[in-house]
Design an enzyme around this catalytic site. Structure first.
Site, PDB file in Angstrom:
ATOM      1  N   SER A 114       0.815  -1.204   0.000  1.00 35.87           N
ATOM      2  CA  SER A 114       0.000   0.000   0.000  1.00 35.87           C
ATOM      3  C   SER A 114       0.852   1.260   0.000  1.00 35.87           C
ATOM      4  O   SER A 114       1.899   1.321   0.641  1.00 35.87           O
ATOM      5  CB  SER A 114      -0.911   0.001   1.234  1.00 35.87           C
ATOM      6  OG  SER A 114      -1.629   1.216   1.335  1.00 35.87           O
ATOM      7  N   TYR A 136      -3.088   5.043  -4.637  1.00 34.13           N
ATOM      8  CA  TYR A 136      -4.358   5.763  -4.487  1.00 34.13           C
ATOM      9  C   TYR A 136      -4.250   7.056  -5.299  1.00 34.13           C
ATOM     10  O   TYR A 136      -3.155   7.619  -5.445  1.00 34.13           O
ATOM     11  CB  TYR A 136      -4.624   6.115  -3.020  1.00 34.13           C
ATOM     12  CG  TYR A 136      -5.117   4.970  -2.183  1.00 34.13           C
ATOM     13  CD1 TYR A 136      -6.358   4.397  -2.414  1.00 34.13           C
ATOM     14  CD2 TYR A 136      -4.348   4.466  -1.137  1.00 34.13           C
ATOM     15  CE1 TYR A 136      -6.822   3.348  -1.641  1.00 34.13           C
ATOM     16  CE2 TYR A 136      -4.799   3.424  -0.346  1.00 34.13           C
ATOM     17  CZ  TYR A 136      -6.038   2.871  -0.604  1.00 34.13           C
ATOM     18  OH  TYR A 136      -6.488   1.838   0.168  1.00 34.13           O
ATOM     19  N   THR A 162      -5.964   1.404  -6.886  1.00 33.16           N
ATOM     20  CA  THR A 162      -7.163   1.096  -6.104  1.00 33.16           C
ATOM     21  C   THR A 162      -8.221   2.153  -6.347  1.00 33.16           C
ATOM     22  O   THR A 162      -7.974   3.348  -6.159  1.00 33.16           O
ATOM     23  CB  THR A 162      -6.818   1.020  -4.610  1.00 33.16           C
ATOM     24  OG1 THR A 162      -5.955  -0.098  -4.392  1.00 33.16           O
ATOM     25  CG2 THR A 162      -8.071   0.834  -3.768  1.00 33.16           C
ATOM     26  N   LYS A 262      -7.921  -2.189  -9.406  1.00 36.08           N
ATOM     27  CA  LYS A 262      -8.557  -2.891  -8.291  1.00 36.08           C
ATOM     28  C   LYS A 262      -9.856  -2.197  -7.910  1.00 36.08           C
ATOM     29  O   LYS A 262      -9.871  -0.982  -7.704  1.00 36.08           O
ATOM     30  CB  LYS A 262      -7.606  -2.930  -7.091  1.00 36.08           C
ATOM     31  CG  LYS A 262      -8.165  -3.637  -5.858  1.00 36.08           C
ATOM     32  CD  LYS A 262      -7.113  -3.665  -4.755  1.00 36.08           C
ATOM     33  CE  LYS A 262      -7.638  -4.342  -3.505  1.00 36.08           C
ATOM     34  NZ  LYS A 262      -8.685  -3.521  -2.836  1.00 36.08           N
ATOM     35  N   HIS A 286     -13.297  -3.646  -1.711  1.00 38.64           N
ATOM     36  CA  HIS A 286     -12.460  -3.146  -0.621  1.00 38.64           C
ATOM     37  C   HIS A 286     -12.809  -3.830   0.694  1.00 38.64           C
ATOM     38  O   HIS A 286     -12.832  -3.206   1.756  1.00 38.64           O
ATOM     39  CB  HIS A 286     -12.588  -1.628  -0.478  1.00 38.64           C
ATOM     40  CG  HIS A 286     -11.305  -0.950  -0.068  1.00 38.64           C
ATOM     41  ND1 HIS A 286     -10.417  -0.414  -0.966  1.00 38.64           N
ATOM     42  CD2 HIS A 286     -10.744  -0.755   1.148  1.00 38.64           C
ATOM     43  CE1 HIS A 286      -9.387   0.111  -0.321  1.00 38.64           C
ATOM     44  NE2 HIS A 286      -9.559  -0.100   0.974  1.00 38.64           N
ATOM     45  N   ASP A 317     -10.662 -10.435  -4.775  1.00 37.09           N
ATOM     46  CA  ASP A 317     -10.252  -9.939  -3.461  1.00 37.09           C
ATOM     47  C   ASP A 317     -11.519  -9.822  -2.621  1.00 37.09           C
ATOM     48  O   ASP A 317     -12.459  -9.153  -3.010  1.00 37.09           O
ATOM     49  CB  ASP A 317      -9.578  -8.570  -3.631  1.00 37.09           C
ATOM     50  CG  ASP A 317      -8.969  -8.030  -2.350  1.00 37.09           C
ATOM     51  OD1 ASP A 317      -9.554  -8.235  -1.278  1.00 37.09           O
ATOM     52  OD2 ASP A 317      -7.911  -7.401  -2.427  1.00 37.09           O
ATOM     53  N   GLY A 319     -13.168 -11.856   1.257  1.00 37.18           N
ATOM     54  CA  GLY A 319     -13.853 -12.964   1.903  1.00 37.18           C
ATOM     55  C   GLY A 319     -13.104 -14.276   1.968  1.00 37.18           C
ATOM     56  O   GLY A 319     -13.660 -15.269   2.445  1.00 37.18           O
TER      57      GLY A 319
END
Length: 399
Positions: A114, A136, A162, A262, A286, A317, A319
């Site tokens: 990140s 970002y 993202t 993403k 997210h 992406d 769970g």
């Protein structure tokens, strides 16, 4: 000296046990930040519950004695189809992203780092050269490009942009209180939480001195310059106009390596990612921290993979808690999955070894389900391996 029979086994058998140990070790505010979703938590709960609606159609004769789990993601070979999803400031462990990078390298997989990470990109690159830097849309184009170029200089193999985030952090069960910076005043205020979690506090003591968790984002500034506080960076992000598809196309043109978008849940957005020349997409909401009421990612994965899977790499992406969840995602068209909360719980439970533990559990579960399905390779998994309820999948944004 014989082992103490009452000592806790550092190995845990499930991701759920990693979560339980993380909750036991962490101060309440820190743990709450790892489990929270937005609003009523509809999406964060559906992300995990939806996997339980899918069944398997196993073979009991002719199972394969050896199974192939390796694959590639954006040009990087990984030992099995699970990689680390980028998550922000990892103050659950003093080594944070560096410990995660070491764990991923030890298990032969890649990680996303990140731009809100608490350790510099250069330190993470030294621990694992298979990493993708996450961006970002924060600040000017020139500032965004400078961060991307710094990551490339450090060895980043690709970018992850993202887009799946909204700024409404209100939660029906309350939002965790996170200080602007961890100074004496903040420590005093958090003292009642920390006092009942002595192991967490002791982990930050090295060489007789207290190493206060760093809540800054050093990868948002040039190397060697102090990074903004987490909330300072967050405020700048909130005040930056969200990107358009033209913005993403511009960044794609500047970056000459693999490029992932993403946050895709719609068919038309998946097609737009193909159109701008992206290498991959992550079907993601997210982790339930985007717009609450968005369907679980496993529900929208199949239609998206069917629509664009021949043109772009499709990842999932959200769970993932078991190796069988990975199997289900692959059978519906994912090339690989990215995990977030699962490895953070492992990190909180037992540092680098805890992250390795989580990765081992997912690998073993994937291998076991592959054997039960009679498949020799993850690349042989298809929809026919699953029992899919008639109303399970969701599809919107037609192209």
């Amino acid at each position: 000296m014989p082992k103490n029979p009452w000592a806790r086994n550092p190995w845990f058998e499930t991701v759920h046990e990693a979560q339980r140990r993380a909750k036991k070790r962490l101060p309440k505010s820190v743990y709450s930040s790892l489990v929270a979703g937005t609003q009523a938590g509809i999406t964060v709960n559906d992300n995990t519950a939806a996997f339980n609606e899918l069944g398997f159609a196993p073979h009991v004769v002719g199972t394969q004695p050896d199974r192939e789990l390796s694959t590639t993601v954006m040009g990087q070979e990984i030992s099995f189809p699970v990689m680390i999803s980028p998550t922000g400031v990892q103050a659950v462990d003093p080594d944070g992203e560096v410990a995660v990078a070491r764990a991923a390298a030890a298990r032969g997989t890649a990680m996303g780092l990140s731009s809100f990470a608490s350790h510099p990109v250069e330190e993470v690159a030294a621990a694992n050269d298979k990493f993708f830097f996450q961006i970002y849309w924060l600040g000017s184009r020139e500032e965004i490009l400078a961060r991307a170029e710094r990551a490339k200089a450090a060895g980043a193999k690709g970018l992850i942009v993202t887009t799946d985030w909204v700024f409404n952090v209100g939660r029906d069960w309350g939002s965790p209180e996170i200080p602007e910076k961890v100074d004496f005043a903040a420590l005093l205020k958090l003292a009642p939480e920390i006092a009942v979690k002595p192991r967490y506090a002791l982990d930050w003591v090295k060489g007789g001195t207290i190493n206060i968790p760093d809540l800054t984002a050093p990868n948002l500034t040039p190397p060697g310059e102090p990074g903004p506080t987490f909330f300072g960076a967050y405020g700048q992000w909130m005040n930056t106009p969200p990107p358009t598809w033209e913005d993403l196309k511009w960044l794609r043109e500047q970056w000459d390596g693999p490029f992932m978008v993403k946050g895709i849940t719609r068919l038309d957005d998946a097609k737009r990612a193909v159109d701008i020349g992206a290498s991959a997409i992550s079907v993601s909401n997210h982790g339930g921290n985007n717009l609450d009421g968005t369907p679980a990612t496993i529900r929208v994965l199949g239609p998206i993979a069917d629509a664009v899977g021949h043109d772009i790499e499709v990842l999932l992406d959200g769970g993932i808690r078991r190796g069988s969840d990975v199997t289900k995602a692959l059978a519906l068209g994912a090339r690989a999955v990215m995990i977030g909360r699962a490895y953070l719980w492992g990190l909180a439970a037992n540092g680098q070894a805890g992250v390795e533990n989580v990765l081992d559990l997912l690998r073993m579960g994937l291998d076991s389900s592959l054997m039960g399905l009679g498949r020799k390779s993850i690349h042989e998994l298809f929809r026919d391996d699953l029992v899919i309820p008639e109303d399970f999948e969701r599809s919107f944004g037609h192209v």
